[in-house]
Design a protein around this motif. Structure first.
Motif, PDB file in Angstrom:
ATOM      1  N   CYS A 195      18.182 -30.490  18.948  1.00 40.81           N
ATOM      2  CA  CYS A 195      19.275 -29.532  18.794  1.00 40.81           C
ATOM      3  C   CYS A 195      19.048 -28.303  19.676  1.00 40.81           C
ATOM      4  O   CYS A 195      17.917 -27.943  19.981  1.00 40.81           O
ATOM      5  N   TYR A 196      20.146 -27.687  20.059  1.00 43.55           N
ATOM      6  CA  TYR A 196      20.101 -26.461  20.851  1.00 43.55           C
ATOM      7  C   TYR A 196      21.443 -25.762  20.704  1.00 43.55           C
ATOM      8  O   TYR A 196      22.437 -26.363  20.244  1.00 43.55           O
ATOM      9  N   GLU A 197      21.496 -24.507  21.094  1.00 43.09           N
ATOM     10  CA  GLU A 197      22.729 -23.744  20.980  1.00 43.09           C
ATOM     11  C   GLU A 197      23.812 -24.361  21.866  1.00 43.09           C
ATOM     12  O   GLU A 197      23.588 -24.612  23.057  1.00 43.09           O
ATOM     13  N   ILE A 199      25.241 -27.405  21.343  1.00 38.39           N
ATOM     14  CA  ILE A 199      25.301 -28.856  21.283  1.00 38.39           C
ATOM     15  C   ILE A 199      26.619 -29.286  20.641  1.00 38.39           C
ATOM     16  O   ILE A 199      27.116 -28.642  19.713  1.00 38.39           O
ATOM     17  N   ASP A 200      27.214 -30.354  21.158  1.00 38.16           N
ATOM     18  CA  ASP A 200      28.499 -30.802  20.629  1.00 38.16           C
ATOM     19  C   ASP A 200      28.511 -32.318  20.479  1.00 38.16           C
ATOM     20  O   ASP A 200      27.485 -32.990  20.644  1.00 38.16           O
ATOM     21  N   ALA A 215      25.688 -35.371  20.983  1.00 39.87           N
ATOM     22  CA  ALA A 215      25.103 -35.843  19.738  1.00 39.87           C
ATOM     23  C   ALA A 215      25.607 -37.199  19.281  1.00 39.87           C
ATOM     24  O   ALA A 215      24.854 -37.969  18.686  1.00 39.87           O
ATOM     25  N   VAL A 258      17.071 -28.096  13.887  1.00 41.70           N
ATOM     26  CA  VAL A 258      18.490 -27.934  13.560  1.00 41.70           C
ATOM     27  C   VAL A 258      18.871 -26.464  13.508  1.00 41.70           C
ATOM     28  O   VAL A 258      20.051 -26.109  13.687  1.00 41.70           O
ATOM     29  N   ARG A 270      18.438 -24.339  15.650  1.00 41.55           N
ATOM     30  CA  ARG A 270      18.869 -23.875  16.970  1.00 41.55           C
ATOM     31  C   ARG A 270      20.351 -24.154  17.221  1.00 41.55           C
ATOM     32  O   ARG A 270      20.954 -23.556  18.115  1.00 41.55           O
ATOM     33  N   ALA A 271      20.937 -25.083  16.466  1.00 43.48           N
ATOM     34  CA  ALA A 271      22.349 -25.409  16.627  1.00 43.48           C
ATOM     35  C   ALA A 271      23.210 -24.355  15.924  1.00 43.48           C
ATOM     36  O   ALA A 271      22.729 -23.584  15.094  1.00 43.48           O
ATOM     37  N   ASP A 272      24.513 -24.342  16.245  1.00 37.93           N
ATOM     38  CA  ASP A 272      25.396 -23.353  15.626  1.00 37.93           C
ATOM     39  C   ASP A 272      25.979 -23.888  14.323  1.00 37.93           C
ATOM     40  O   ASP A 272      25.785 -25.046  13.947  1.00 37.93           O
ATOM     41  N   PHE A 287      28.272 -27.099  14.416  1.00 43.76           N
ATOM     42  CA  PHE A 287      27.585 -28.383  14.549  1.00 43.76           C
ATOM     43  C   PHE A 287      26.900 -28.749  13.239  1.00 43.76           C
ATOM     44  O   PHE A 287      26.871 -29.926  12.862  1.00 43.76           O
ATOM     45  N   GLU A 288      26.364 -27.772  12.546  1.00 41.37           N
ATOM     46  CA  GLU A 288      25.721 -28.058  11.268  1.00 41.37           C
ATOM     47  C   GLU A 288      26.728 -28.628  10.266  1.00 41.37           C
ATOM     48  O   GLU A 288      26.420 -29.561   9.525  1.00 41.37           O
TER      49      GLU A 288
END
Length: 314
Positions: A80-82, A84-85, A89, A153, A155-157, A160-161
């Motif tokens: 995961c990273y900022e 990610i879409d 994924a 996780v 790191r994701a926005d 996405f969560e």
């Protein structure tokens, strides 16, 4: 369940006890404490995702690696990273191959008004579908259920969560052009977080939870012995004691067990048989990865810190 053997690829039964999980992970050189082994056992037997939180370097990601190796399953990792879409994924279309297919159809006379609809159907078939980690894990049909590692996780926005929560609710994905993919057997899901931000309560409710601590002294010595077998036990004990001392200094990035292993390997390569202030200063970059942390150790007095560590190691 059988011991670690990734080559068999056989479908394994559920573990009968926490001890069996601990032994299975140990057979893959992962020494889990009772709390973590219990969490993994419950996640497998209850079919629930397992959320592991803890400081970087305590072995969260390695838990998934060991579980996959032990069960003979494929490890599917989603980093995961900022930003990610879905395209990174879940799935995306192979546009370059689609374009090549169109040009080939035009060159061979296959692209006509009468065949346009059929050609469009071909473009949006599984032939041109790129399966990203979530779809690969859900659509897997052979062998043991894969281990899906959703790494960092935090790191994701938030968006996405929320999407991830929806996916984990029924282990299904709909691709509008093709249809619905649903897991025949749900993957075993390990989610990790370094807690750079709080994971939402909705996702936590969907998961089992375990906080991964730094290992105790004796277990860290045993881990070093497994992962750096060329290092003798006296040096392994000194490294574990020194790292424990470093963790008490209020560093920006306290060293985890991963750094203990790195440092042990570096010391072994340097031919060290014991910790000295000189060899510690020369190899400090193997265990402390920030200049400010290295400077703090120097300011505290490397000689005194190492003398305490050697004494504590026995």
């Amino acid at each position: 369940m059988e011991s670690c053997d990734a080559s068999t690829g056989s479908r394994l039964s559920l573990p009968a006890s926490v001890a069996e999980v601990a032994e299975g992970l140990e057979s893959c050189d992962y020494l889990a404490d009772e709390g973590l082994a219990t969490a993994v056992f419950l996640a497998i037997t209850l079919g629930r995702p397992l959320l592991l939180e803890g400081e970087p370097g305590v072995g969260k990601t390695e838990t998934a690696n060991a579980l996959a190796t032990w069960t003979g399953a494929e490890l599917i990792r989603l980093q995961c990273y900022e930003g990610i879409d879905v395209a990174q994924a879940v799935y995306e279309w192979d546009y370059s191959r689609q374009l090549l297919h169109l040009r080939t159809a035009e060159a061979t006379g296959g692209a006509t008004r009468d065949t346009a609809e059929a050609l469009e159907d071909e473009l949006y078939s599984e032939r041109f579908l790129i399966r990203r980690p979530l779809l690969r894990a859900i659509a897997a049909t052979e062998g043991p259920p894969p281990v899906l590692l959703i790494d960092e996780v935090d790191r994701a926005d938030d968006e996405f969560e929320a999407f991830l929560l929806e996916i984990l609710s029924d282990y299904a994905v709909t691709v509008p052009e093709i249809g619905r993919f649903a897991a025949v057997v749900p993957p075993r899901v390990i989610i990790t977080s370094n807690r750079t931000r709080d994971v939402h309560d909705a996702l936590k409710r969907r998961c089992l939870y375990h906080w991964v601590e730094h290992p105790g002294f004796e277990r860290e010595v045993a881990i070093i012995g497994r992962r750096a077998p060329g290092v003798g036990e006296p040096l392994a004990r000194q490294v574990a004691a020194a790292v424990a001392t470093f963790r008490e200094l209020g560093l920006y990035k306290p060293p985890g067990v991963a750094e203990s292993i790195d440092w042990s390997l570096a010391l072994g390569r340097l031919g060290a048989s014991e910790l000295t202030p000189e060899i510690t200063r020369a190899s400090l970059g193997s265990v402390l990865k920030y200049r400010e942390d290295q400077q703090r150790v120097v300011d505290q007095g490397i000689g005194g810190l190492i003398e305490r560590a050697v004494a504590a190691a026995g």
